[in-house]
Design a protein around this motif. Structure first.
Motif, mmCIF file in Angstrom:
data_model
loop_
_atom_site.group_PDB
_atom_site.id
_atom_site.type_symbol
_atom_site.label_atom_id
_atom_site.label_comp_id
_atom_site.label_asym_id
_atom_site.label_seq_id
_atom_site.Cartn_x
_atom_site.Cartn_y
_atom_site.Cartn_z
ATOM 1 N N GLU A 14 32.951 37.102 43.901
ATOM 2 C CA GLU A 14 32.979 38.317 43.069
ATOM 3 C C GLU A 14 33.724 39.447 43.772
ATOM 4 O O GLU A 14 34.367 40.269 43.149
ATOM 5 N N ASN A 15 33.589 39.504 45.107
ATOM 6 C CA ASN A 15 34.174 40.630 45.830
ATOM 7 C C ASN A 15 35.563 40.321 46.373
ATOM 8 O O ASN A 15 36.189 41.188 46.973
ATOM 9 N N ALA A 16 36.036 39.088 46.218
ATOM 10 C CA ALA A 16 37.340 38.744 46.765
ATOM 11 C C ALA A 16 38.424 39.458 45.965
ATOM 12 O O ALA A 16 38.295 39.661 44.763
ATOM 13 N N ALA A 17 39.496 39.837 46.653
ATOM 14 C CA ALA A 17 40.598 40.495 45.954
ATOM 15 C C ALA A 17 41.204 39.511 44.960
ATOM 16 O O ALA A 17 41.377 38.339 45.290
ATOM 17 N N PRO A 18 41.503 39.953 43.745
ATOM 18 C CA PRO A 18 42.004 39.010 42.748
ATOM 19 C C PRO A 18 43.343 38.418 43.182
ATOM 20 O O PRO A 18 44.179 39.101 43.749
ATOM 21 N N GLY A 19 43.494 37.120 42.910
ATOM 22 C CA GLY A 19 44.762 36.469 43.211
ATOM 23 C C GLY A 19 44.928 36.079 44.663
ATOM 24 O O GLY A 19 45.972 35.602 45.065
ATOM 25 N N GLN A 20 43.881 36.279 45.492
ATOM 26 C CA GLN A 20 43.992 35.865 46.890
ATOM 27 C C GLN A 20 42.970 34.785 47.184
ATOM 28 O O GLN A 20 41.892 34.781 46.611
ATOM 29 N N LEU A 21 43.334 33.899 48.101
ATOM 30 C CA LEU A 21 42.387 32.847 48.472
ATOM 31 C C LEU A 21 41.254 33.461 49.276
ATOM 32 O O LEU A 21 41.502 34.329 50.120
ATOM 33 N N PRO A 22 40.020 33.024 49.022
ATOM 34 C CA PRO A 22 38.913 33.590 49.811
ATOM 35 C C PRO A 22 39.022 33.188 51.282
ATOM 36 O O PRO A 22 39.412 32.076 51.590
ATOM 37 N N ARG A 23 38.677 34.116 52.170
ATOM 38 C CA ARG A 23 38.750 33.843 53.610
ATOM 39 C C ARG A 23 37.466 33.184 54.079
ATOM 40 O O ARG A 23 36.412 33.427 53.522
ATOM 41 N N THR A 24 37.587 32.414 55.140
ATOM 42 C CA THR A 24 36.378 31.808 55.710
ATOM 43 C C THR A 24 36.251 32.201 57.178
ATOM 44 O O THR A 24 37.225 32.598 57.810
ATOM 45 N N VAL A 25 35.038 32.067 57.680
ATOM 46 C CA VAL A 25 34.795 32.312 59.100
ATOM 47 C C VAL A 25 33.886 31.199 59.597
ATOM 48 O O VAL A 25 33.011 30.723 58.871
ATOM 49 N N ASP A 26 34.127 30.726 60.827
ATOM 50 C CA ASP A 26 33.279 29.673 61.397
ATOM 51 C C ASP A 26 32.100 30.313 62.107
ATOM 52 O O ASP A 26 32.255 31.305 62.823
#
Length: 413
Positions: free
Chosen positions: A203-215
């Motif tokens: 919901e909070n991800a910028a539109p049109g961008q892949l969601p980022r991940t963190v390990d």
């Protein structure tokens, strides 16, 4: 340099002892330690607000350079627990600390984790996408030498430990004189170790961008406290690990979050909490004769009519009773529903209503819903090569999909 470091550690430990015992044995944290000892847990959670109220400078320093404070804090809590109940901890065991509470601008999403946060304590919120298997990690190995009948032990530290430098992970096979050593596996000490991948909330991800991940690395009592698909907020140290490429160290670093507290954000979704008032009202409604009509009319009240469709949606969300017949036939209790109708007769709007009611629901359209990617996929674990299930957007929830596009033959493959 070591003496200065030890002095600083001792000072930090004293600061935490003062904090734990601020009301001379009657404080909240003394009670928390007592409860922890009684329930045989090995982690005390400290609220940042309490720390700020007690000592603002200490709270700031803990967030800015937690590497210097995790060990002294753990020492302080361990000492308090030992004084309360000498039998609680075995030799060499210790109590760990976790932090919770407001973190100000250190409360971030995986997208905000920039290099300025390296070495600090952050609170990251997101969805767990991948959990590795829980594996034991050696902390101390014990070796026996048959020739000299002597025991020797070696401790191992990696980047997740807060004291001392990381050691190599090679087991000794011979002692100084070249005699063979036998590893005594029963006497070695291990701790549980698991890695998670966490993705930012869609919901909070910028539109049109892949969601980022963190390990994320979780250890000891934090392993297995969340499963893929859970929304969590994880407090931990953000650390950089040098990346090795072809023997030379490249300038690019891999970063991980070393967790000290994991809290589930959607606890309500899995186990709703009902007050007495709620239960009273539920019983009142259950005594009415028109309960089903009431439920149907309450779904999407802004849409007029369509009462049969609304009732069908209510039944879809509640689910039925599954039946297993004597001849082995299994009839499932859940139904699927397909709505066909003219344009703009509120088909999608009814699905939106489900989105707002169901705790785990996902809305997709014809293009975004490839059957497998929507629920789960099987991938192999990077560390061991074993197969793991990675949960995508939908698991144990409702999927509302509108406008199924016909798929051309080229796309099906």
């Amino acid at each position: 340099a070591m003496d200065v470091n030890e002095e600083a550690m001792a000072a930090n430990k004293r600061a935490f002892l003062d904090f734990l015992d601020q009301d001379v044995g009657k404080g909240v944290y003394m009670q928390a330690v007592r409860d922890m000892v009684q329930s045989k847990r090995h982690r005390l959670t400290i609220g940042m607000d309490d720390l700020r109220n007690h000592n603002l400078d200490l709270a700031r320093r803990v967030i800015r350079s937690p590497g210097e404070f995790m060990q002294p804090a753990s020492d302080a809590v361990t000492e308090v627990a030992r004084n309360l109940d000498p039998k609680f901890l075995k030799e060499g065991e210790r109590v760990l600390v976790g932090f919770t509470g407001p973190f100000g601008f250190h409360r971030v999403t995986p997208r905000d984790l920039m290099s300025s946060f390296i070495g600090t304590m952050v609170c990251v919120e997101g969805i767990v996408t991948k959990c590795s298997l829980v594996r034991p990690k050696v902390v101390k190995s014990v070796h026996y030498c048959p020739a000299t009948a002597a025991f020797m032990s070696r401790e191992y530290r990696d980047i997740t430990s807060f004291v001392g430098l990381p050691t190599g992970s090679v087991y000794p096979t011979r002692d100084e004189n070249g005699n063979l050593l036998v590893t005594e596996y029963g006497m070695c000490q291990y701790k549980d170790h698991q890695t998670l991948s966490m993705q930012e909330v869609p919901e909070n991800a910028a539109p049109g961008q892949l969601p980022r991940t963190v390990d994320v690395i979780v250890e000891d009592d934090l392993v297995d406290c969340c499963k893929p698909g859970d929304r969590v907020s994880i407090v931990g140290l953000y650390k950089a690990l040098p990346g090795k490429s072809k023997g030379s160290v490249s300038g690019v670093f891999r970063t991980v979050l070393i967790a000290n507290n994991v809290s589930l954000l959607n606890k309500e979704a899995n186990a709703p909490v009902y007050t007495r008032e709620d239960l009273k009202r539920m019983k009142e409604i259950s005594r009415r004769n028109d309960t089903f009509d009431l439920l149907g009319n309450s779904l999407a009240p802004s849409i007029y009519g369509h009462i049969w469709i609304k009732k069908a949606v209510v039944l879809l969300m509640l689910g039925g009773v599954e039946k297993n017949l004597k001849n082995g036939t299994h009839l499932r209790g859940d139904i699927n529903m397909m709505m066909v109708g003219d344009p703009s007769v509120a088909k999608s709007q009814l699905l939106r209503a489900v989105m707002n009611i169901a705790p785990l629901a996902i809305s997709t359209t014809g293009r975004g819903s490839s059957g497998v990617g929507l629920t789960a996929a099987v991938t192999s674990d990077q560390e061991t090569g074993k197969l793991l299930k990675v949960v995508h957007t939908l698991m144990f929830g409702f999927c509302t999909s509108s406008n199924q596009m016909p798929v051309s033959r080229g796309k099906k493959a």
